[in-house]
Enzyme design. Structure first.
Site, mmCIF file in Angstrom:
data_model
loop_
_atom_site.group_PDB
_atom_site.id
_atom_site.type_symbol
_atom_site.label_atom_id
_atom_site.label_comp_id
_atom_site.label_asym_id
_atom_site.label_seq_id
_atom_site.Cartn_x
_atom_site.Cartn_y
_atom_site.Cartn_z
ATOM 1 N N HIS A 134 -4.237 -6.044 9.981
ATOM 2 C CA HIS A 134 -3.370 -4.971 9.480
ATOM 3 C C HIS A 134 -2.069 -5.564 8.944
ATOM 4 C CE1 HIS A 134 -1.311 -0.946 9.747
ATOM 5 N NE2 HIS A 134 -0.266 -1.735 9.936
ATOM 6 N N GLU A 135 -1.463 -6.464 9.702
ATOM 7 C CA GLU A 135 -0.199 -7.070 9.279
ATOM 8 C C GLU A 135 -0.398 -7.981 8.065
ATOM 9 O OE1 GLU A 135 2.397 -5.854 10.380
ATOM 10 O OE2 GLU A 135 1.494 -4.786 12.057
ATOM 11 N N HIS A 138 -0.415 -5.920 4.996
ATOM 12 C CA HIS A 138 0.948 -5.599 4.569
ATOM 13 C C HIS A 138 1.510 -6.728 3.712
ATOM 14 C CE1 HIS A 138 1.792 -1.812 6.403
ATOM 15 N NE2 HIS A 138 1.684 -2.231 7.654
ATOM 16 N N GLU A 209 0.942 2.420 5.850
ATOM 17 C CA GLU A 209 0.185 2.216 7.090
ATOM 18 C C GLU A 209 -1.288 2.531 6.901
ATOM 19 O OE1 GLU A 209 1.269 0.770 9.932
ATOM 20 O OE2 GLU A 209 3.049 0.437 8.711
#
Length: 298
Positions: A134-135, A138, A209
């Site tokens: 997930h990071e 980003h 997100e």
């Protein structure tokens, strides 16, 4: 969906910049106000582009770690970064038992991933892989820069409003002059513009997100592991809140106080329930695609 989120983010950033420029024009009553707003936007965006990573890491007292200190987590990040087509980011540990994580940096070549001590203690390897992916998404999508710019522009709207209000209250005022400040413009900057800027900034955060959750599912091919991780982070995070500057809440993977209804408008993150629901839908899609491929091969 990804392209739609990108367009939505660009539109929201443009709207945020527009509030700053128009607010300056309305408050000062001439083009100089618009130029002042534009300068605030440009200077703020450049500053956030260059310093956002250092500010976020310092806010949470993150400490850099090398592979020798924690080879398991280091190798996991390296493997996932390779899968995502990214260079290895710098790795940091945040000294807190609150389970959370965040990414920062102006571009993939100047990026960092930070995880807390608490998150490594409560998540399985598969769940932690989902969080890290997930990071990394980003970073790949340059959301870290987007959030920094959005936060800086939002802060600039508030600062400019306060500065112009001070000038309107204590500076010379010539009500017969076309160049005098516009009281309605000042009111907009002082009251309405900061609220609007905050809502836009939070909407940008929620949009990014969802995109990062989808990107993590694509990297790991295991969206349910991330869903399980989010459930744990939400449950434990409510008991042990993350201490730090509230301005950096949008960079965290989890804000345990996100809610639904009208409250969701003022939240930096979507509700955990909605994120889990979307991840479950992705899992069904992946399973369906796998079944279709198997049938085609047979």
């Amino acid at each position: 969906m990804f392209r739609g989120n990108q367009i939505k983010t660009a539109a929201l950033l443009g709207l945020l910049s527009g509030i700053l420029v128009l607010g300056g024009y309305w408050a000062m009553g001439n083009e100089q106000g618009a130029i002042a707003g534009l300068l605030f936007a440009a200077i703020g965006s450049f500053g956030s582009w260059f310093y956002s990573d250092k500010a976020a890491l310092a806010a949470y007292q993150a400490q850099p770690i090398a592979r020798e200190q924690s080879p398991e987590i280091y190798d996991l990040v390296a493997d996932l970064a390779q899968r995502a087509g990214l260079p290895m980011p710098e790795l940091y540990i945040v000294p807190t038992q609150t389970p959370n994580a965040f990414a920062t940096g102006r571009d993939p070549n100047h990026a960092a991933v930070a995880v807390t001590q608490g998150i490594m203690q409560i998540l399985s390897k598969e769940e932690l892989a989902g969080v890290i992916s997930h990071e990394l998404t980003h970073i790949k999508n340059r959301d870290t820069l987007t959030q920094a710019v959005a936060g800086t522009l939002g802060g600039a709207v508030t600062f400019l409003g306060r500065m112009l209000t001070f000038g309107a209250l204590y500076g010379p005022v010539n009500r017969d002059s076309r160049n005098s400040g516009n009281p309605i413009g000042v009111l907009v900057l002082v009251v309405l513009a900061p609220i609007s800027a905050s809502l836009i900034q939070m909407a940008i955060s929620r949009t990014r997100e969802f995109s990062a959750d989808r990107g993590a599912a694509e990297i790991t091919r295991n969206p349910l592991a991330l869903a399980s991780a989010l459930q744990k982070l939400d449950s434990v995070g409510r008991k042990i809140p993350m201490n730090g500057n509230p301005a950096f809440e949008p960079v965290l993977i989890m804000n345990s106080f996100s809610g639904g209804g009208l409250q969701s408008l003022f939240s930096t993150h979507p509700s955990t329930e909605e994120r889990i629901r979307q991840l479950q839908e992705i899992a069904k899609q992946q399973q369906s695609n796998t079944n279709d491929t198997t049938v085609a091969v047979q």
